[in-house]
Design a protein around this motif. Structure first.
Motif, PDB file in Angstrom:
ATOM      1  N   MET A 168       0.820  -1.213   0.000  1.00 30.87           N
ATOM      2  CA  MET A 168       0.000   0.000   0.000  1.00 30.87           C
ATOM      3  C   MET A 168       0.853   1.261   0.000  1.00 30.87           C
ATOM      4  O   MET A 168       0.404   2.320  -0.427  1.00 30.87           O
ATOM      5  CB  MET A 168      -0.971  -0.009   1.182  1.00 30.87           C
ATOM      6  N   ALA A 169       2.104   1.146   0.439  1.00 30.14           N
ATOM      7  CA  ALA A 169       3.034   2.280   0.411  1.00 30.14           C
ATOM      8  C   ALA A 169       3.801   2.330  -0.912  1.00 30.14           C
ATOM      9  O   ALA A 169       4.717   3.132  -1.066  1.00 30.14           O
ATOM     10  CB  ALA A 169       4.000   2.176   1.584  1.00 30.14           C
ATOM     11  N   GLY A 170       3.411   1.454  -1.865  1.00 31.09           N
ATOM     12  CA  GLY A 170       4.043   1.464  -3.179  1.00 31.09           C
ATOM     13  C   GLY A 170       5.261   0.579  -3.298  1.00 31.09           C
ATOM     14  O   GLY A 170       5.943   0.587  -4.313  1.00 31.09           O
ATOM     15  N   ARG A 171       5.535  -0.208  -2.245  1.00 33.41           N
ATOM     16  CA  ARG A 171       6.696  -1.093  -2.247  1.00 33.41           C
ATOM     17  C   ARG A 171       6.226  -2.544  -2.329  1.00 33.41           C
ATOM     18  O   ARG A 171       6.136  -3.233  -1.323  1.00 33.41           O
ATOM     19  CB  ARG A 171       7.543  -0.865  -0.997  1.00 33.41           C
ATOM     20  N   ALA A 219       2.467  -3.778  -5.414  1.00 32.36           N
ATOM     21  CA  ALA A 219       2.430  -2.342  -5.103  1.00 32.36           C
ATOM     22  C   ALA A 219       1.071  -1.778  -5.514  1.00 32.36           C
ATOM     23  O   ALA A 219       0.542  -2.120  -6.566  1.00 32.36           O
ATOM     24  CB  ALA A 219       3.551  -1.617  -5.840  1.00 32.36           C
ATOM     25  N   TRP A 220       0.517  -0.932  -4.666  1.00 31.62           N
ATOM     26  CA  TRP A 220      -0.736  -0.253  -4.960  1.00 31.62           C
ATOM     27  C   TRP A 220      -0.426   1.100  -5.575  1.00 31.62           C
ATOM     28  O   TRP A 220       0.525   1.778  -5.159  1.00 31.62           O
ATOM     29  CB  TRP A 220      -1.517  -0.013  -3.673  1.00 31.62           C
ATOM     30  N   ASP A 221      -1.249   1.541  -6.518  1.00 28.42           N
ATOM     31  CA  ASP A 221      -1.123   2.906  -7.020  1.00 28.42           C
ATOM     32  C   ASP A 221      -2.165   3.780  -6.312  1.00 28.42           C
ATOM     33  O   ASP A 221      -2.993   3.285  -5.542  1.00 28.42           O
ATOM     34  CB  ASP A 221      -1.224   2.968  -8.547  1.00 28.42           C
ATOM     35  N   LYS A 222      -2.117   5.084  -6.569  1.00 33.07           N
ATOM     36  CA  LYS A 222      -3.015   6.019  -5.872  1.00 33.07           C
ATOM     37  C   LYS A 222      -4.486   5.723  -6.152  1.00 33.07           C
ATOM     38  O   LYS A 222      -5.323   5.813  -5.259  1.00 33.07           O
ATOM     39  CB  LYS A 222      -2.673   7.456  -6.243  1.00 33.07           C
TER      40      LYS A 222
END
Length: 138
Positions: A17-20, A27-30
């Motif tokens: 969720m922090a993009g890692r 990885a999640w995007d916005k």
């Protein structure tokens, strides 16, 4: 009756969720994060409007966890995270007051439908009735 509805997760999920992303969680995007927040907020608004929600909280990453036990002398023993051996942890919860187990199961299914990125792990939504009986010492 009151119920505790728990969402499970892992440190890898928080990292994703922090993009890692990792092999354990993409990885999640916005846009994906916004979809998840919108979904959960809609559930919270519904439960507030029906009067079923008593409390709800998302929890910080497992890496911020602290375990406290006591040693043989009763002195505190404090251990900080993260914990690689912990596969799933409590990521968030609701305390609900619902008329039936069927109703709280409907809510849990709604929570389980939360949008996630493709390849995300499938964590269960756990329902536990809250025991409101008062023990007597006879």
């Amino acid at each position: 009756m009151k119920y505790l509805v728990m969402v499970q997760g892992s440190q890898a999920d928080y990292e994703g969720m922090a993009g890692r992303g990792s092999a354990g969680s993409p990885a999640w995007d916005k846009a994906q994060l916004q979809a998840m927040f919108d979904h959960m907020n809609a559930i919270n608004e519904e439960l507030t409007s029906t009067g079923e929600m008593l409390d709800a909280q998302g929890l910080a990453a497992p890496s911020t966890t602290r375990f406290v036990t006591v040693d043989a002398n009763g002195d505190p023993v404090v251990t900080d995270g993260p914990y690689a051996e912990t596969k799933e942890v409590l990521a968030g919860y609701w305390i609900l007051d619902c008329p039936t187990l069927d109703r709280v199961t409907e809510i849990a299914a709604q929570v389980a439908r939360c949008p996630v990125p493709p390849g995300s792990p499938d964590h269960p939504v756990v329902i536990r009735p809250i025991d409101e009986t008062v023990p007597t010492l006879d």
